[in-house]
Motif scaffolding. Structure first.
Motif, PDB file in Angstrom:
ATOM      1  N   VAL A  87       0.097   4.557  -8.011  1.00 25.08           N
ATOM      2  CA  VAL A  87      -0.212   5.979  -8.218  1.00 25.08           C
ATOM      3  C   VAL A  87      -0.093   6.799  -6.931  1.00 25.08           C
ATOM      4  CG1 VAL A  87      -1.664   5.567 -10.238  1.00 25.08           C
ATOM      5  CG2 VAL A  87      -2.737   5.713  -7.980  1.00 25.08           C
ATOM      6  N   GLY A  88       0.275   6.139  -5.819  1.00 27.53           N
ATOM      7  CA  GLY A  88       0.561   6.868  -4.590  1.00 27.53           C
ATOM      8  C   GLY A  88      -0.612   7.153  -3.686  1.00 27.53           C
ATOM      9  N   ASP A  89      -1.736   6.467  -3.906  1.00 27.54           N
ATOM     10  CA  ASP A  89      -2.892   6.708  -3.032  1.00 27.54           C
ATOM     11  C   ASP A  89      -2.875   5.850  -1.781  1.00 27.54           C
ATOM     12  OD1 ASP A  89      -4.938   8.726  -3.905  1.00 27.54           O
ATOM     13  OD2 ASP A  89      -4.553   7.720  -5.793  1.00 27.54           O
ATOM     14  N   ILE A  90      -2.201   4.730  -1.826  1.00 24.15           N
ATOM     15  CA  ILE A  90      -2.036   3.872  -0.655  1.00 24.15           C
ATOM     16  C   ILE A  90      -0.600   3.368  -0.644  1.00 24.15           C
ATOM     17  CG2 ILE A  90      -4.448   3.094  -0.604  1.00 24.15           C
ATOM     18  CD1 ILE A  90      -3.431   0.372  -1.755  1.00 24.15           C
ATOM     19  N   ALA A  91      -0.214   2.792   0.474  1.00 28.06           N
ATOM     20  CA  ALA A  91       1.034   2.036   0.551  1.00 28.06           C
ATOM     21  C   ALA A  91       0.632   0.647   1.012  1.00 28.06           C
ATOM     22  CB  ALA A  91       2.018   2.682   1.512  1.00 28.06           C
ATOM     23  N   HIS A  92       0.987  -0.339   0.211  1.00 31.56           N
ATOM     24  CA  HIS A  92       0.656  -1.719   0.543  1.00 31.56           C
ATOM     25  C   HIS A  92       1.850  -2.577   0.191  1.00 31.56           C
ATOM     26  CE1 HIS A  92      -1.436  -5.688  -0.212  1.00 31.56           C
ATOM     27  NE2 HIS A  92      -1.668  -5.431   1.062  1.00 31.56           N
ATOM     28  N   PHE A  93       2.200  -3.473   1.095  1.00 31.87           N
ATOM     29  CA  PHE A  93       3.365  -4.329   0.921  1.00 31.87           C
ATOM     30  C   PHE A  93       2.904  -5.787   0.940  1.00 31.87           C
ATOM     31  CE2 PHE A  93       4.438  -0.408   3.108  1.00 31.87           C
ATOM     32  CZ  PHE A  93       5.404   0.115   2.259  1.00 31.87           C
ATOM     33  N   PRO A  94       2.439  -6.296  -0.201  1.00 34.03           N
ATOM     34  CA  PRO A  94       1.797  -7.607  -0.228  1.00 34.03           C
ATOM     35  C   PRO A  94       2.693  -8.784   0.138  1.00 34.03           C
ATOM     36  CG  PRO A  94       2.068  -6.756  -2.448  1.00 34.03           C
ATOM     37  CD  PRO A  94       2.454  -5.665  -1.505  1.00 34.03           C
ATOM     38  N   SER A  95       3.997  -8.647   0.039  1.00 35.75           N
ATOM     39  CA  SER A  95       4.859  -9.789   0.350  1.00 35.75           C
ATOM     40  C   SER A  95       5.691  -9.595   1.610  1.00 35.75           C
ATOM     41  CB  SER A  95       5.776 -10.091  -0.843  1.00 35.75           C
ATOM     42  OG  SER A  95       6.580  -8.967  -1.115  1.00 35.75           O
ATOM     43  N   ALA A  96       5.472  -8.516   2.345  1.00 35.33           N
ATOM     44  CA  ALA A  96       6.272  -8.235   3.550  1.00 35.33           C
ATOM     45  C   ALA A  96       5.783  -9.065   4.734  1.00 35.33           C
ATOM     46  CB  ALA A  96       6.205  -6.752   3.889  1.00 35.33           C
ATOM     47  N   GLN A  97       6.717  -9.682   5.420  1.00 34.11           N
ATOM     48  CA  GLN A  97       6.408 -10.492   6.595  1.00 34.11           C
ATOM     49  C   GLN A  97       7.146  -9.899   7.797  1.00 34.11           C
ATOM     50  OE1 GLN A  97       4.355 -13.259   6.506  1.00 34.11           O
ATOM     51  NE2 GLN A  97       3.976 -12.679   4.382  1.00 34.11           N
ATOM     52  N   PHE A  98       6.600 -10.084   8.980  1.00 33.35           N
ATOM     53  CA  PHE A  98       7.288  -9.646  10.188  1.00 33.35           C
ATOM     54  C   PHE A  98       6.861 -10.522  11.349  1.00 33.35           C
ATOM     55  CE2 PHE A  98       3.856  -7.600  12.518  1.00 33.35           C
ATOM     56  CZ  PHE A  98       2.926  -7.341  11.528  1.00 33.35           C
ATOM     57  N   GLU A  99       7.649 -10.523  12.372  1.00 28.93           N
ATOM     58  CA  GLU A  99       7.310 -11.249  13.595  1.00 28.93           C
ATOM     59  C   GLU A  99       6.628 -10.287  14.555  1.00 28.93           C
ATOM     60  OE1 GLU A  99       7.701 -14.512  14.291  1.00 28.93           O
ATOM     61  OE2 GLU A  99       8.370 -14.731  12.221  1.00 28.93           O
ATOM     62  N   GLY A 100       5.713 -10.784  15.337  1.00 31.13           N
ATOM     63  CA  GLY A 100       5.017  -9.927  16.286  1.00 31.13           C
ATOM     64  C   GLY A 100       3.705  -9.458  15.697  1.00 31.13           C
ATOM     65  N   GLY A 101       3.247  -8.306  16.131  1.00 25.69           N
ATOM     66  CA  GLY A 101       1.988  -7.827  15.610  1.00 25.69           C
ATOM     67  C   GLY A 101       1.738  -6.380  15.956  1.00 25.69           C
ATOM     68  N   PHE A 102       0.822  -5.780  15.216  1.00 19.73           N
ATOM     69  CA  PHE A 102       0.425  -4.400  15.462  1.00 19.73           C
ATOM     70  C   PHE A 102      -0.825  -4.324  16.325  1.00 19.73           C
ATOM     71  CE2 PHE A 102       2.611  -3.546  11.338  1.00 19.73           C
ATOM     72  CZ  PHE A 102       3.550  -2.671  11.843  1.00 19.73           C
ATOM     73  N   SER A 103      -1.570  -5.391  16.389  1.00 19.84           N
ATOM     74  CA  SER A 103      -2.869  -5.326  17.044  1.00 19.84           C
ATOM     75  C   SER A 103      -2.736  -5.384  18.557  1.00 19.84           C
ATOM     76  CB  SER A 103      -3.756  -6.477  16.561  1.00 19.84           C
ATOM     77  OG  SER A 103      -3.274  -7.692  17.100  1.00 19.84           O
ATOM     78  N   ALA A 104      -3.842  -5.107  19.235  1.00 16.03           N
ATOM     79  CA  ALA A 104      -3.871  -5.185  20.694  1.00 16.03           C
ATOM     80  C   ALA A 104      -3.753  -6.634  21.152  1.00 16.03           C
ATOM     81  CB  ALA A 104      -5.159  -4.565  21.224  1.00 16.03           C
TER      82      ALA A 104
END
Length: 143
Positions: A87-104
């Motif tokens: 319904v467009g209230d969030i964006a969630h990608f339950p099967s997306a994988q990536f290398e690296g990270g967003f965190s500190a």
């Protein structure tokens, strides 16, 4: 003459659309009230996010919000996330994988599925910025 505020008009339109959708024979189920509460909590979080901050929470934070504040059974949290995504209230990608990270702490976050974007329009704007014709591409690589 009564002047209707823009927000009131959107709220009324939203209620009419939900009512019409629920009355459609193609709508196989009613939306649980706990999902609606979660939708409200997500919107509150989005509104309370400073404009300079990235409107993202972790999957763990989303899970805690859903189960503790909204009383969604743990086995239904992924369904609630899928509903809010649809319904467009969030964006969630339950099967997306990536290398690296967003965190500190590099390496701590290994999956895009671990993030819930509270403002899908923000994501759209960021993607438009990255993939606009204003950017330089050389051999298919963003410079």
């Amino acid at each position: 003459k009564k002047h209707i505020k823009y927000d009131d008009s959107l709220k009324t339109l939203s209620q009419l659309l939900v009512s019409a959708a629920l009355n459609e024979k193609s709508m196989p189920y009613k939306i649980p009230s706990s999902y609606c509460l979660l939708k409200t909590r997500i919107r509150e979080k989005r509104q309370n996010t400073p404009s300079t901050a990235v409107p993202v929470i972790t999957w763990h934070e989303f899970y805690e919000l859903a189960t503790n504040e909204c009383r969604i059974p743990p086995k239904h949290v992924t369904s609630a996330a899928a509903f809010l995504n649809d319904v467009g209230d969030i964006a969630h990608f339950p099967s997306a994988q990536f290398e690296g990270g967003f965190s500190a702490n590099p390496g701590q976050m290994r999956s895009l599925a671990e993030l819930v974007i509270l403002d899908p329009q923000w994501l759209t704007n960021m993607m438009a910025t990255i993939f606009s014709f204003k950017n330089n591409f050389k051999d298919g690589v963003l410079q």
